[in-house]
Design a protein around this motif. Structure first.
Motif, PDB file in Angstrom:
ATOM      1  N   ILE A  77      -9.332  -3.642  -2.758  1.00 25.21           N
ATOM      2  CA  ILE A  77      -8.764  -3.928  -1.390  1.00 25.21           C
ATOM      3  C   ILE A  77      -7.317  -4.239  -1.901  1.00 25.21           C
ATOM      4  O   ILE A  77      -7.071  -5.187  -2.605  1.00 25.21           O
ATOM      5  N   LEU A  78      -6.545  -3.350  -1.338  1.00 26.39           N
ATOM      6  CA  LEU A  78      -5.027  -3.552  -1.520  1.00 26.39           C
ATOM      7  C   LEU A  78      -4.282  -4.426  -0.384  1.00 26.39           C
ATOM      8  O   LEU A  78      -4.417  -4.064   0.656  1.00 26.39           O
ATOM      9  N   LEU A  79      -3.646  -5.461  -0.940  1.00 26.42           N
ATOM     10  CA  LEU A  79      -3.103  -6.202   0.063  1.00 26.42           C
ATOM     11  C   LEU A  79      -1.537  -6.335  -0.236  1.00 26.42           C
ATOM     12  O   LEU A  79      -1.207  -5.590  -1.299  1.00 26.42           O
ATOM     13  N   THR A  80      -0.698  -7.315   0.239  1.00 25.85           N
ATOM     14  CA  THR A  80       0.744  -7.528  -0.235  1.00 25.85           C
ATOM     15  C   THR A  80       0.714  -9.022  -0.565  1.00 25.85           C
ATOM     16  O   THR A  80       0.114  -9.927  -0.025  1.00 25.85           O
ATOM     17  N   GLU A  81       2.009  -9.268  -1.223  1.00 25.88           N
ATOM     18  CA  GLU A  81       2.267 -10.747  -1.600  1.00 25.88           C
ATOM     19  C   GLU A  81       2.648 -11.412  -0.394  1.00 25.88           C
ATOM     20  O   GLU A  81       2.983 -12.548  -0.622  1.00 25.88           O
ATOM     21  N   MET A  82       3.087 -10.913   0.813  1.00 28.58           N
ATOM     22  CA  MET A  82       3.767 -11.377   1.744  1.00 28.58           C
ATOM     23  C   MET A  82       2.431 -11.713   2.910  1.00 28.58           C
ATOM     24  O   MET A  82       2.930 -12.070   4.108  1.00 28.58           O
ATOM     25  N   ASP A 137      14.715  -9.438  -2.149  1.00 28.21           N
ATOM     26  CA  ASP A 137      15.355  -9.424  -0.721  1.00 28.21           C
ATOM     27  C   ASP A 137      14.308  -9.433   0.533  1.00 28.21           C
ATOM     28  O   ASP A 137      14.598  -9.439   1.713  1.00 28.21           O
ATOM     29  N   GLY A 138      12.915  -9.797   0.000  1.00 20.96           N
ATOM     30  CA  GLY A 138      11.800 -10.040   0.983  1.00 20.96           C
ATOM     31  C   GLY A 138      11.024  -8.800   1.345  1.00 20.96           C
ATOM     32  O   GLY A 138      10.409  -8.618   2.368  1.00 20.96           O
ATOM     33  N   THR A 139      11.779  -7.691   0.709  1.00 19.51           N
ATOM     34  CA  THR A 139      10.958  -6.262   1.225  1.00 19.51           C
ATOM     35  C   THR A 139       9.852  -5.834  -0.029  1.00 19.51           C
ATOM     36  O   THR A 139       9.638  -6.473  -0.820  1.00 19.51           O
ATOM     37  N   LEU A 140       9.040  -5.213   0.867  1.00 24.59           N
ATOM     38  CA  LEU A 140       7.872  -4.733  -0.423  1.00 24.59           C
ATOM     39  C   LEU A 140       8.361  -3.701  -1.638  1.00 24.59           C
ATOM     40  O   LEU A 140       9.097  -3.075  -1.232  1.00 24.59           O
ATOM     41  N   ALA A 141       7.914  -3.936  -2.509  1.00 22.33           N
ATOM     42  CA  ALA A 141       8.420  -3.139  -3.662  1.00 22.33           C
ATOM     43  C   ALA A 141       7.553  -1.708  -3.644  1.00 22.33           C
ATOM     44  O   ALA A 141       6.793  -1.696  -3.992  1.00 22.33           O
ATOM     45  N   LEU A 142       8.207  -0.936  -2.782  1.00 16.78           N
ATOM     46  CA  LEU A 142       7.350   0.479  -2.481  1.00 16.78           C
ATOM     47  C   LEU A 142       7.545   1.204  -3.763  1.00 16.78           C
ATOM     48  O   LEU A 142       6.903   2.066  -3.726  1.00 16.78           O
ATOM     49  N   GLU A 143       8.275   0.840  -4.912  1.00 16.56           N
ATOM     50  CA  GLU A 143       8.573   2.112  -5.915  1.00 16.56           C
ATOM     51  C   GLU A 143       7.044   1.832  -6.727  1.00 16.56           C
ATOM     52  O   GLU A 143       6.686   2.780  -7.314  1.00 16.56           O
ATOM     53  N   LYS A 144       6.396   0.604  -6.333  1.00 14.56           N
ATOM     54  CA  LYS A 144       5.126   0.325  -7.151  1.00 14.56           C
ATOM     55  C   LYS A 144       3.921   0.854  -6.639  1.00 14.56           C
ATOM     56  O   LYS A 144       2.858   0.792  -7.014  1.00 14.56           O
ATOM     57  N   PHE A 145       4.379   1.268  -5.055  1.00 16.18           N
ATOM     58  CA  PHE A 145       3.243   1.547  -4.243  1.00 16.18           C
ATOM     59  C   PHE A 145       2.314   2.801  -4.691  1.00 16.18           C
ATOM     60  O   PHE A 145       0.937   2.412  -4.787  1.00 16.18           O
ATOM     61  N   SER A 146       2.774   3.875  -5.305  1.00 16.09           N
ATOM     62  CA  SER A 146       2.122   4.797  -5.813  1.00 16.09           C
ATOM     63  C   SER A 146       1.255   4.688  -6.771  1.00 16.09           C
ATOM     64  O   SER A 146       0.082   5.124  -6.922  1.00 16.09           O
ATOM     65  N   SER A 147       1.544   3.560  -7.603  1.00 13.59           N
ATOM     66  CA  SER A 147       0.915   3.447  -8.815  1.00 13.59           C
ATOM     67  C   SER A 147      -0.200   2.467  -8.474  1.00 13.59           C
ATOM     68  O   SER A 147      -1.232   2.203  -9.205  1.00 13.59           O
ATOM     69  N   LEU A 148      -0.224   1.651  -7.351  1.00 11.68           N
ATOM     70  CA  LEU A 148      -0.998   0.813  -7.022  1.00 11.68           C
ATOM     71  C   LEU A 148      -1.923   1.412  -6.234  1.00 11.68           C
ATOM     72  O   LEU A 148      -3.233   1.007  -6.151  1.00 11.68           O
ATOM     73  N   LEU A 149      -1.810   2.557  -5.466  1.00 14.75           N
ATOM     74  CA  LEU A 149      -2.532   2.996  -4.554  1.00 14.75           C
ATOM     75  C   LEU A 149      -3.434   4.158  -5.136  1.00 14.75           C
ATOM     76  O   LEU A 149      -3.259   5.517  -5.112  1.00 14.75           O
ATOM     77  N   THR A 150      -4.460   3.706  -5.981  1.00 14.70           N
ATOM     78  CA  THR A 150      -5.230   4.624  -6.989  1.00 14.70           C
ATOM     79  C   THR A 150      -6.554   4.920  -6.127  1.00 14.70           C
ATOM     80  O   THR A 150      -6.658   4.217  -4.934  1.00 14.70           O
TER      81      THR A 150
END
Ligand code: PMP
Length: 412
Positions: free
Chosen positions: A122-127, A155-168
C-alpha cells in the motif's frame, strides 16, 4: 506586495451569511483561522437542518407515511447533489459516512481484505493525516501487507522523482491526500492517479482539505475512491461521503451489518443490497446529509473556482506579511499552495503561541495536526496553523500579523 485579485464575489458581504462571525472572543471580534479543522456554517445550512426537524423529521427508507417520504426524498436528493458536485456518474457511487475518517476505514475494512494479500504494498505519502495512515497500518498488520511512503521534500512537495521507483508492481493501492492539512501543499492528483493506474494499482484520494475549496471532479482526477467530510465544507459535523466507482463498490463486501443494508435475512444468513445501501447500515445522519446538500448548494452558488482564488489570495498575502514577524518560520513553501499555513516561532511552543493568539480572539490550531510523521520530518513536534476560507479577509490577516508581532515580543 501581493495584489488583491478582482472577484465578482463580495467577500465582505458574504460574511453576513455566517452568524457565528458576529461572536466576540475574549473581548475581541472573532478571527476564525481554523477552517482546516472545521469550517463555519452559513445560515442557509442551519435553516435547512432546522426545517428538517420542524417539518420532515422521520426515519428514511422505511416509513410508509408522509414525513418519512419527505425525509427520504430530501436525503436522496442530497446524495444526487453530492454526486453532481464531484462529477460522479451516478448517485449510487456516493456512500454517506461520518466523514473522511470513516470513509477511509470503510475501504480499508471491506475492499482491503478482499483485494489485498500478504506481500502486497500500500503506497502512501509522508504527509498523510493519521486517518489516511492508521487504517492502513491496521489492515497491513491484519493481512501481512506492507506500507511504503512517497517522501516529502524540504519545500513541502512530494518527491516525485522517487515516485517511479516506489510504484512497483507489488503496489496494489495508492492512497494519498489532495491537499496537505498542515502545509497546504496541493498535490497533482490527476497525474498521480494516472501513474498508479498504469501499473494497475487502485487509487484513493483524501479530499478532506480540497472538497470545499477548489473544483474537485472524480472523472478528471481518475481515482477509484475519494473521501471527504461535510464539516470542512460548510455542512454539519457527523456527515461526509465516500465516492467509489460503481463497479469497484459493487465488488466489495458490506462494511457494517444491520438494518437497511439487507435484501433478506434468515437466522443463519443474509443477502445484501446493491451500493450504496449495502454500506449504510442503520439510521444515517439524515439531518447531516440534508445539511450537506444545502452546503453544496451554497458553495455552488459562489463557485469553488472563486473560492480557490480567494483562498490563494489570502494565503499569498499572509505569507508575505508574515515575513515581517521576527523569528517566525513557515513550514512548506510549495508554489501550489492552498489556504493553510503552518509555522513555528523559535521562542514559543506552538501551544503557547496558539493560546496567546486566542486571548486576542484569533482562533488557530496548535499541535501536530494529526500529522506526527510529517512534523517529525520537519524536525518539530508541532506547529501553529492558520487556515483560511471564503469568509476570511485581508484585514483579518493584518490583525493576525499584529498579534504575532506582539507574541514575538512577549516570548523573546
Ligand atoms: N484527512 C485530512 C487531510 C484532514 O485534514 C482531515 C481532518 N483534519 C481528515 C482526513 C479527517 O477528517 P475527519 O476528522 O472529518 O474524519
Amino acid at each position: 506586495m501581493h495584489k488583491a485579485v478582482k472577484s465578482q464575489v463580495d467577500w465582505t458581504a458574504l460574511r453576513e451569511d455566517f452568524p457565528i462571525l458576529r461572536e466576540r472572543v475574549n473581548g475581541h471580534p472573532l478571527i476564525y483561522f481554523d477552517s482546516a479543522a472545521s469550517s463555519q456554517k452559513p445560515a442557509s445550512v442551519l435553516d435547512v437542518v432546522r426545517n428538517y426537524y420542524e417539518h420532515e423529521n422521520a426515519n428514511v427508507h422505511r416509513g410508509l407515511h408522509a414525513l418519512s417520504a419527505r425525509a427520504t426524498e430530501h436525503y436522496e436528493k442530497s446524495r444526487q447533489r453530492v454526486a453532481d458536485f464531484i462529477g460522479a456518474k451516478s448517485a449510487d457511487e456516493i456512500i454517506f459516512t461520518r466523514g473522511t475518517t470513516e470513509s477511509i476505514n470503510l475501504v480499508a475494512q471491506t475492499w482491503g481484505p478482499k483485494f489485498l494479500r500478504a506481500g502486497d504494498v500500500i503506497l502512501l505519502t509522508e504527509m498523510e493525516h493519521h486517518s489516511n495512515l492508521v487504517p492502513w497500518q491496521l489492515l497491513s498488520e491484519r493481512i501481512g501487507a506492507q506500507l511504503r511512503f512517497v517522501p516529502v521534500r524540504d519545500d513541502g512537495t512530494l518527491a516525485l522523482e522517487k515516485f517511479s521507483s516506489l510504484l512497483t508492481p507489488e503496489v496494489k493501492l495508492f492512497a494519498f491526500t489532495h491537499v496537505s492539512n498542515s502545509l497546504g501543499t496541493i498535490n497533482p492528483v490527476a497525474e498521480l492517479c494516472a501513474k498508479a493506474k498504469n501499473i494497475g494499482a487502485a487509487t484513493l484520494v483524501d479530499a478532506a482539505q480540497s472538497i470545499g475549496h477548489m473544483p474537485v471532479n472524480v472523472q478528471e482526477i481518475g481515482c477509484d475512491f475519494l473521501a471527504f467530510s461535510g464539516h470542512k465544507m460548510c455542512a454539519p459535523t457527523g456527515i461526509g461521503a465516500l465516492y467509489g466507482r460503481f463497479d469497484v463498490l459493487d465488488a466489495m463486501p458490506p462494511y457494517q451489518g444491520g438494518g437497511e443494508m439487507i435484501v433478506s435475512v434468515t437466522l443463519e444468513k443474509s443477502t445484501f443490497k446493491k451500493p450504496p445501501q449495502r454500506f449504510e447500515a442503520g439510521t444515517p445522519s439524515i439531518a447531516g446529509a440534508i445539511g450537506l446538500g444545502a452546503a453544496v448548494d451554497y458553495l455552488e452558488g459562489i463557485g469553488r473556482g472563486e473560492i480557490f482564488k480567494h483562498d490563494v489570495d489570502l494565503t499569498q498575502y499572509a505569507l508575505e506579511r508574515m515575513k515581517e514577524v521576527p523569528g517566525l518560520r513557515v513550514l512548506g513553501t510549495a508554489k501550489e499552495h492552498a489556504g493553510a499555513i503552518s509555522f513555528v516561532m523559535d521562542a514559543a511552543h506552538p501551544h503557547d503561541l496558539t493560546t496567546f493568539a486566542d486571548r486576542y480572539g484569533l482562533a488557530m490550531r496548535g499541535g501536530h495536526h494529526c500529522n506526527q510523521p510529517l512534523m517529525r520530518r520537519f524536525g518539530v513536534t508541532g506547529s501553529t496553523r492558520a487556515s483560511f476560507y471564503l469568509y476570511n479577509t485581508r484585514e483579518e490577516i493584518d490583525r493576525m500579523v499584529e498579534i504575532l508581532q506582539k507574541a514575538a515580543n512577549f516570548f523573546k
